[in-house]
Design a protein around this motif. Structure first.
Motif, mmCIF file in Angstrom:
data_model
loop_
_atom_site.group_PDB
_atom_site.id
_atom_site.type_symbol
_atom_site.label_atom_id
_atom_site.label_comp_id
_atom_site.label_asym_id
_atom_site.label_seq_id
_atom_site.Cartn_x
_atom_site.Cartn_y
_atom_site.Cartn_z
ATOM 1 N N UNK A 288 0.904 -1.016 0.097
ATOM 2 C CA UNK A 288 -0.094 -0.057 0.133
ATOM 3 C C UNK A 288 1.061 1.334 0.138
ATOM 4 N N UNK A 289 2.201 1.131 -0.087
ATOM 5 C CA UNK A 289 2.924 2.343 -0.379
ATOM 6 C C UNK A 289 2.547 3.368 -1.425
ATOM 7 N N UNK A 290 2.744 4.805 -1.132
ATOM 8 C CA UNK A 290 2.446 5.459 -2.284
ATOM 9 C C UNK A 290 3.687 5.793 -2.958
ATOM 10 N N UNK A 291 3.514 6.943 -4.016
ATOM 11 C CA UNK A 291 4.790 6.882 -4.764
ATOM 12 C C UNK A 291 4.464 6.930 -6.344
ATOM 13 N N UNK A 292 5.455 6.968 -7.180
ATOM 14 C CA UNK A 292 4.965 6.589 -8.439
ATOM 15 C C UNK A 292 4.771 5.285 -8.663
ATOM 16 N N UNK A 293 3.815 4.922 -9.423
ATOM 17 C CA UNK A 293 3.310 3.658 -9.728
ATOM 18 C C UNK A 293 2.976 2.895 -8.623
ATOM 19 N N UNK A 294 2.913 1.480 -8.538
ATOM 20 C CA UNK A 294 2.623 0.478 -7.579
ATOM 21 C C UNK A 294 3.864 -0.113 -7.391
ATOM 22 N N UNK A 295 4.051 -0.501 -6.061
ATOM 23 C CA UNK A 295 5.214 -1.594 -5.777
ATOM 24 C C UNK A 295 4.866 -2.725 -5.522
ATOM 25 N N UNK A 296 5.307 -3.968 -6.118
ATOM 26 C CA UNK A 296 4.694 -5.149 -6.051
ATOM 27 C C UNK A 296 5.751 -6.173 -6.231
ATOM 28 N N UNK A 297 5.738 -7.292 -5.918
ATOM 29 C CA UNK A 297 6.680 -8.598 -6.297
ATOM 30 C C UNK A 297 6.019 -9.759 -6.410
ATOM 31 N N UNK A 298 6.564 -10.834 -7.357
ATOM 32 C CA UNK A 298 5.849 -11.919 -7.431
ATOM 33 C C UNK A 298 6.509 -12.843 -6.537
ATOM 34 N N UNK A 299 5.453 -13.797 -6.062
ATOM 35 C CA UNK A 299 5.851 -14.685 -4.897
ATOM 36 C C UNK A 299 5.373 -16.273 -5.468
ATOM 37 N N UNK A 300 6.104 -16.952 -5.261
ATOM 38 C CA UNK A 300 5.639 -18.467 -5.365
ATOM 39 C C UNK A 300 4.956 -18.976 -4.283
ATOM 40 N N UNK A 301 3.653 -19.732 -4.445
ATOM 41 C CA UNK A 301 2.871 -20.552 -3.483
ATOM 42 C C UNK A 301 2.393 -21.678 -4.036
ATOM 43 N N UNK A 302 2.324 -22.660 -3.037
ATOM 44 C CA UNK A 302 1.824 -24.094 -3.499
ATOM 45 C C UNK A 302 0.984 -24.618 -2.574
ATOM 46 N N UNK A 303 -0.286 -24.933 -2.966
ATOM 47 C CA UNK A 303 -1.232 -25.483 -2.142
ATOM 48 C C UNK A 303 -1.075 -27.186 -2.469
ATOM 49 N N UNK A 304 -1.006 -27.760 -1.284
ATOM 50 C CA UNK A 304 -0.759 -29.123 -1.579
ATOM 51 C C UNK A 304 -2.272 -29.835 -0.850
ATOM 52 N N UNK A 305 -2.841 -30.815 -1.393
ATOM 53 C CA UNK A 305 -3.937 -31.434 -0.910
ATOM 54 C C UNK A 305 -3.590 -32.995 -0.572
ATOM 55 N N UNK A 306 -3.464 -33.408 0.598
ATOM 56 C CA UNK A 306 -2.986 -34.520 0.819
ATOM 57 C C UNK A 306 -1.609 -34.519 0.919
ATOM 58 N N UNK A 307 -1.013 -35.709 1.364
ATOM 59 C CA UNK A 307 0.502 -35.579 1.584
ATOM 60 C C UNK A 307 0.939 -35.288 2.966
ATOM 61 N N UNK A 308 2.490 -35.204 3.127
ATOM 62 C CA UNK A 308 2.855 -34.789 4.499
ATOM 63 C C UNK A 308 3.883 -33.894 4.399
ATOM 64 N N UNK A 309 4.219 -32.761 5.265
ATOM 65 C CA UNK A 309 5.170 -31.825 4.998
ATOM 66 C C UNK A 309 6.457 -32.609 5.440
ATOM 67 N N UNK A 310 7.519 -32.084 5.137
ATOM 68 C CA UNK A 310 9.021 -32.546 5.506
ATOM 69 C C UNK A 310 9.368 -31.526 6.453
ATOM 70 N N UNK A 311 10.105 -32.113 7.759
ATOM 71 C CA UNK A 311 10.756 -31.374 8.809
ATOM 72 C C UNK A 311 12.133 -31.331 8.741
ATOM 73 N N UNK A 312 12.796 -30.259 8.957
ATOM 74 C CA UNK A 312 14.154 -30.091 9.102
ATOM 75 C C UNK A 312 14.596 -29.159 10.183
#
Length: 413
Positions: A288-312
């Motif tokens: 929501x910062x103001x200034x010239x244009x808009x400030x954005x970034x592209x982020x990767x996201x994954x939805x998993x249905x089923x399966x287990x997470x790995x722990x480290x």
């Protein structure tokens, strides 16, 4: 770049144009075709201003442009020149308060909207105070990142009082009388301001600050979540960095299956009928910062249905001093958030009272285990503290699965 004038054709066309009354227009066009010459706007080839030692002054060049001023072609030697207005119609010169000794002059050159030169000569008044204010420069600023900076002074009689006496602080910041500069910038872009510090006897000095508030780096949390097949799912994504609130938009590319949605507020929902699988997408996150244009970034996201997470597991720092007071911090992480608490079983080295498991709360991906050394005066060998992720339910063992930190003896025999 403008085309250069074709002088060889002028004689053949001047006479017809003269009969039409257009000679002046042709002469103007030919003059305007030259580049890197003194500005042809009236009174704009040179400008002169005066600035207090360590102060700032606005150079109004509104009559020297029609479409906005250009870049600084030659920067000043003893200060900074920052554009103002949108489009730019002025420059603010800020003297750094270090040179030339006893005052003097400085020069910078900016370009008008014809790429012609405007030469600004700055007369710097001599400083008269023994007060020295610090710091000379501010740390880098970014929109959405809190600022805590203390301005200080010496060489006079305490107490000192600080105030802004030229320009303006970046939006979101405030300067207290004791020199505490604090707040969170909310607007991206150039800034410039001067601060006057006055001591108990009325002596004063000034400092000038200038720079650019940048857009902040942002990161998505969590980067992946796992839903249970046959169970409706809801999870709110969060963003570190930037100015809240953040907006989320699904980028073109891999699509989400029917029954899955990501709202503009970052809430992920999935119905109970979504088929098992992994669904990676790209999200545009805009702050929501103001200034010239808009400030954005592209982020990767994954939805998993089923399966287990790995722990480290990881540890920071790799080593601490026994009597230093700094702990070893073990971080247990899941590669995806889940809708229920996850208890990760741990195997530990010989460590009295070591926990057998750490619980990562529902919707989170990390938990910490803190090991604080016991200070003593006994000379003894260094001690290695290690934890490993062991088999358990609700997760798989990821990498790294083991982390070890060293407690260094700092007592002599």
């Amino acid at each position: 770049m403008r085309p250069s004038a074709k002088r060889s054709t002028l004689p053949s066309v001047i006479a017809p144009l003269a009969r039409l009354g257009l000679v002046s227009a042709l002469a103007w066009a030919s003059a305007a075709a030259a580049v890197d010459q003194p500005s042809t706007y009236p009174g704009c080839a040179t400008r002169a201003v005066t600035v207090p030692w360590g102060g700032s002054v606005k150079v109004d060049l509104a009559t020297c442009q029609s479409f906005g001023l250009g870049d600084v072609a030659t920067p000043p030697a003893h200060g900074t020149a920052a554009p103002g207005g949108s489009p730019a119609d002025s420059y603010t010169y800020s003297h750094k308060g270090a040179a030339p000794a006893g005052g003097g002059t400085d020069t910078f050159v900016v370009l008008d909207d014809n790429s012609d030169r405007i030469t600004v000569t700055v007369t710097i008044q001599a400083g008269t105070s023994s007060i020295v204010a610090t710091p000379g420069e501010l740390p880098p600023l970014s929109a959405g990142t809190p600022v805590r900076q203390t301005l200080a002074a010496s060489g006079g009689t305490a107490p000192y009082r600080f105030r802004v006496d030229s320009g303006a602080l970046p939006k979101g910041l405030a300067l207290a009388a004791d020199g505490a500069l604090s707040g969170t910038p909310t607007e991206r872009g150039a800034y410039g301001f001067g601060v006057r510090v006055q001591d108990a006897r009325g002596q004063s000095a000034t400092l000038s600050y200038g720079g650019t508030v940048q857009g902040a780096a942002m990161s998505l949390s969590p980067e992946a979540v796992i839903a249970t097949p046959g169970v409706a799912f809801r999870h709110a994504l969060t963003v570190r960095g930037g100015v809240a609130p953040h907006q989320f938009t699904l980028e073109p590319g891999p699509a989400l299956p029917a029954g899955v949605a990501i709202g503009g507020d970052g809430v992920v929902t999935a119905s109970a009928s979504v088929a098992p699988g992994r669904y990676p997408v790209s999200l545009r996150v805009t702050d929501a910062s103001t200034g010239t244009g808009r400030h954005f970034e592209l982020e990767r996201f994954t939805l998993g249905v089923g399966g287990l997470p790995s722990a480290s597991i990881e540890v920071t720092p790799a080593a601490v001093a026994e009597d230093g007071g700094q702990p070893l911090v073990f971080t247990i992480s899941l590669d995806a958030a889940v809708a229920t608490d996850t208890s990760v079983t741990l195997a530990a080295s010989a460590l009295p009272g070591a926990p057998a498991a750490v619980t990562i709360p529902a919707g989170a991906t990390r938990a910490r285990l803190v090991v604080r050394p016991t200070a003593d005066a006994t000379a003894e060998p260094d001690e290695v503290v290690a934890f490993a992720v062991a088999d358990g339910s609700g997760y798989t063992i990821g990498s790294p699965a083991r982390a070890a930190g060293t407690i260094r003896n700092d007592d002599t025999r």
